[in-house]
Design a protein around this motif. Structure first.
Motif, PDB file in Angstrom:
ATOM      1  N   TYR A 182       0.818  -1.213   0.000  1.00 38.14           N
ATOM      2  CA  TYR A 182       0.000   0.000   0.000  1.00 38.14           C
ATOM      3  C   TYR A 182       0.855   1.268   0.000  1.00 38.14           C
ATOM      4  O   TYR A 182       0.316   2.374  -0.131  1.00 38.14           O
ATOM      5  CB  TYR A 182      -0.910   0.012   1.233  1.00 38.14           C
ATOM      6  N   ASN A 218       2.486   3.235  -1.984  1.00 36.40           N
ATOM      7  CA  ASN A 218       2.720   3.486  -3.402  1.00 36.40           C
ATOM      8  C   ASN A 218       3.600   4.698  -3.685  1.00 36.40           C
ATOM      9  O   ASN A 218       3.887   4.986  -4.843  1.00 36.40           O
ATOM     10  CB  ASN A 218       1.377   3.619  -4.151  1.00 36.40           C
ATOM     11  N   ARG A 219       4.034   5.404  -2.630  1.00 40.36           N
ATOM     12  CA  ARG A 219       4.978   6.505  -2.828  1.00 40.36           C
ATOM     13  C   ARG A 219       6.431   6.061  -2.658  1.00 40.36           C
ATOM     14  O   ARG A 219       7.348   6.852  -2.865  1.00 40.36           O
ATOM     15  CB  ARG A 219       4.691   7.639  -1.843  1.00 40.36           C
ATOM     16  N   CYS A 240       2.978  -4.295  -6.430  1.00 35.20           N
ATOM     17  CA  CYS A 240       2.242  -3.049  -6.187  1.00 35.20           C
ATOM     18  C   CYS A 240       3.156  -1.838  -6.081  1.00 35.20           C
ATOM     19  O   CYS A 240       2.684  -0.724  -5.821  1.00 35.20           O
ATOM     20  CB  CYS A 240       1.415  -3.183  -4.906  1.00 35.20           C
ATOM     21  N   LEU A 241       4.465  -2.039  -6.282  1.00 34.14           N
ATOM     22  CA  LEU A 241       5.437  -0.948  -6.120  1.00 34.14           C
ATOM     23  C   LEU A 241       6.264  -0.783  -7.401  1.00 34.14           C
ATOM     24  O   LEU A 241       7.495  -0.872  -7.382  1.00 34.14           O
ATOM     25  CB  LEU A 241       6.359  -1.244  -4.930  1.00 34.14           C
TER      26      LEU A 241
END
Length: 304
Positions: A83, A85-86, A108-109
């Motif tokens: 989660y 994602n930054r 997800c990255l």
């Protein structure tokens, strides 16, 4: 403290890490290099960490955590990192008893620029394929490759053509390592500690052979895991004042004789290794660093 964006910790127990995630959820950069369980057992068995708490720090751009002798997951918490994602820099070492399927959070990255992971002993092709899809990576460091490391290195390097820095720590090196590196024209810095317990002669030979394919590399650091306790190193570059005793170690190597279909095993000294590297990379800064066998797994203490 509500505007704190960067926090760097030295040796801390895991509960402090958990406290930080609760009290400073807006951090952009979080570093904890020596995480323990707060008792002597962590120095031998590692410590437990709840990555679910870290996964709630939605603003994180840099996460760099290392456990003394390893980190163990609390539940399946590592999936929560998906989660973040930054994130642009993710360094977690060494992860213990993590199933290959649990690394899918990396899917997800996709915007990661730097990835450092260990240990990779139980990794399957699927884990290496997940990393191979992170095509924006410019820095990759992997520690402790297992039986599948040769195939895994091939899978990764066939896709990650934009790497600027590559570090493989205690890894088996495939025979086509040079050909894989030849296509990585952006590569400038490489650190290699070849596996010295299984086929060390092949790993060392394959690594030396690869250097003729990478004249564009500016720095090469070779970690030489040895039973010698001499705290020395040999440098090629601006300084050449710290030298390894010529007879301080014998390095397994392969010798290919003309007319012979199979190579013979031989041993070379650290200086002979250094000379081979210098001859192939005359314009590069080359280092051969001694790593005592008794402490090589304590990577958190080694220079990076």
């Amino acid at each position: 403290m509500k505007h704190l964006h960067t926090l760097q910790l030295c040796e801390v127990p895991a509960y402090i890490v958990h406290t930080v995630t609760n009290q400073h959820p807006s951090l952009k950069c979080f570093t904890a290099e020596w995480i323990t369980d707060g008792n002597n057992d962590s120095l031998q068995y590692g410590c437990n960490l709840d990555f679910g708490k870290i996964g709630k720090m939605a603003n994180l751009e840099t996460l760099q955590i290392r456990g003394i002798y390893g980190l163990y997951l609390i539940g399946d918490s590592i999936k929560e990192l998906g989660y973040l994602n930054r994130l642009r820099r993710l360094c977690i070492t060494s992860l213990r008893d993590v199933l290959p399927s649990q690394y899918t959070f990396l899917n997800c990255l996709p915007n990661l620029k730097t990835l450092e992971l260990g240990e990779c002993v139980e990794w399957t092709d699927e884990v290496y394929e997940v990393i191979a899809r992170l095509t924006k990576l410019s820095t990759l460091r992997l520690e402790f490759g297992g039986q599948n490391a040769e195939r895994g290195v091939g899978i990764i390097l066939s896709s990650l053509r934009n790497l600027v820095r590559l570090e493989l720590i205690i890894f088996r090196i495939p025979p086509n390592f040079g050909e894989l590196l030849e296509n990585m024209q952006q590569l400038r810095h490489m650190t290699i500690w070849p596996e010295m317990r299984i086929k060390p002669d092949h790993n060392n030979y394959n690594t030396v052979r690869a250097t003729k394919f990478i004249p564009f590399v500016k720095t090469l650091m070779w970690g030489l895991v040895t039973s010698s306790l001499h705290d020395n190193q040999t440098n090629s570059g601006a300084s050449d004042t710290h030298r390894i005793d010529h007879n301080s170690c014998c390095i397994p190597f392969l010798n290919f004789n003309l007319g012979s279909p199979t190579p013979n095993r031989m041993h070379i000294s650290a200086h002979q290794l250094m000379n081979k590297l210098r001859s192939e990379l005359p314009q590069s800064k080359v280092q051969v660093v001694m790593v005592p066998n008794s402490s090589y797994r304590t990577i958190a203490y080694m220079p990076r």
